[in-house]
Each structure stands twice: as C-alpha cells, then as structure tokens.
Design an enzyme around this catalytic site. Structure first.
Site, PDB file in Angstrom:
ATOM      1  N   GLY A  54       0.881  -1.189  -0.057  1.00 46.20           N
ATOM      2  CA  GLY A  54      -0.176  -0.123   0.027  1.00 46.20           C
ATOM      3  C   GLY A  54       0.942   1.373   0.063  1.00 46.20           C
ATOM      4  N   CYS A  55       0.455   2.227   0.434  1.00 44.69           N
ATOM      5  CA  CYS A  55       0.872   3.602   0.494  1.00 44.69           C
ATOM      6  C   CYS A  55       2.191   3.386   1.232  1.00 44.69           C
ATOM      7  CB  CYS A  55       0.161   4.693   1.131  1.00 44.69           C
ATOM      8  SG  CYS A  55       1.131   6.330   1.491  1.00 44.69           S
TER       9      CYS A  55
END
EC number: 1.8.4.11
Length: 222
Positions: A54-55
C-alpha cells in the site's frame, strides 16, 4: 493522483476512506500472524529487505518503529529506473509498487520477524492491487527479497500462513525476485513522522503503528 493535497481535499478523500475501509473490505485489519517456522540464517551484521503493502508512508512508518531496524526508506520497486518517480508510478502502468527498503540488524530482528510484522500489521495480504483507499498495481502487496535465502523464507511463510488459514480469503501477496529498489522523492521520506496529524496518516497509517505497539511490544521502539 497525488496524496499531497490541500487539507480540505484530503478531508473530502477521508469520507471516501471511511467507505473503502468498511468491514466488508477488511482493509487494514491487524491480525497477529504466527511466528515463522523457517528462519533465514544470520550471515552478516546488516541486511536489506524490501516490502510493498500500500502507500509507502504507512509501511515506512511501521518499520521505522521496529527494534533492530536501522533505516526505512520509501521508494519504488518492480519497474525500471526511467519510471521510478511518483508521477509515473501513480499511473499504475510502470510495474513499480510503492515500496520500503528496510535495513536491519539480523541479530536483533531477523527477516522472518519482519515478515510476521508485515503480514500482521502492514498489509492485508488478501487484497489484490489495493490497500485501504488506494487502488492500482502500484499499491499491491508484494515482497522483494534481497537474496535466495530471503526468497525461500518468504515463500515458506506464505505457504505456512495459507495452510493455517489465518485469513478468511486467499493470500495474494506476490514474491518478486531480482527487482531493483529506487528511493522516492525527498518529500516522501519520513512523511508520517513529519506529518503526524495529516488526515490520510491519521485515518490509515497511525492505526498500523498503534497495532505494532499493541501486538509486538517486545519489538517496539519509540
């Protein structure tokens, strides 16, 4: 689309985050995974491993609080040098994933320990090409082992978790070997530490760090 918005825009995105992280999505849900049955032998004083989940702000934020981690650097892995920049990667067509390179002391925390933290706190390994509010192959759950030994441990641990049925859905985390890491732009480094009240961080990433402290108190460092 960049996450560096004016606050009002992020707050608007925040309403979307709540929808994306509803119970039906099962996103960002901390689960205490079992210790790995296979452990990589210690061969030096420092090792490097790269994780995508993810981020990269949150991935970096979690690993920077793990005892034995020397540094955590946000960047890109899986694609070529020519497209290793945020604008290009955000298009989702470069092969890159937002990733974090972790340098660690294996006498304090080994690769198998980091994998356990990764699967417990950092990523939901059952989500394909998405985490939390973020969508696209650049947000995939992936491991980029730095050695054949790491790859062996990573694949064995995924198989162990799958056999144990820790998650209600199949694990889709990829193991991608022989991929280079490219550091991200300076403004992405230590973003969570420098912006603890940023709405995206508050909604998506600070809960991960809190889960690390709660589930792995012996591994926690301030």
């Amino acid at each position: 689309m960049s996450r560096i918005f004016p606050v009002a825009a992020v707050l608007f995105a925040g309403s979307t985050l709540i929808a994306f992280t509803s119970p039906g999505d099962a996103a960002e849900r901390a689960i205490l995974a079992p210790a790995a049955a296979m452990i990589e032998p210690v061969v030096g004083h420092l090792e490097t491993a790269t994780f995508a989940g993810g981020c990269f702000w949150g991935v970096e934020g979690v690993f920077s609080h793990v005892k034995g981690v020397i540094s955590a650097t946000s960047g890109y892995a899986g694609g070529e040098a020519a497209t290793a920049d945020y604008e290009s990667v955000s298009k989702g067509t470069t092969g890159h994933a937002e990733s974090v390179r972790v340098v660690f002391d294996p006498t304090e925390v080994n690769y198998a320990d980091l994998l356990r933290i990764y699967f417990s706190v950092v990523t939901d390994p059952t989500l394909l090409n998405r985490q939390g509010p973020d969508r696209g192959t650049q947000y995939r759950s992936a491991l980029f082992p730095a050695s054949p030994a790491q790859e062996k441990v990573a694949r064995a641990y995924i198989a162990q978790l799958s056999t144990a049925h820790i998650y209600t859905r199949p694990i889709v985390t990829r193991v991608e070997s022989n991929r280079r890491f490219f550091a991200a732009e300076a403004h992405h480094q230590d973003f969570m530490a420098r912006n603890p009240t940023y709405p995206y961080i508050v909604l998506n990433d600070r809960p991960k760090v809190a889960a690390l402290k709660r589930l792995f108190p012996a591994r926690w460092k301030a």
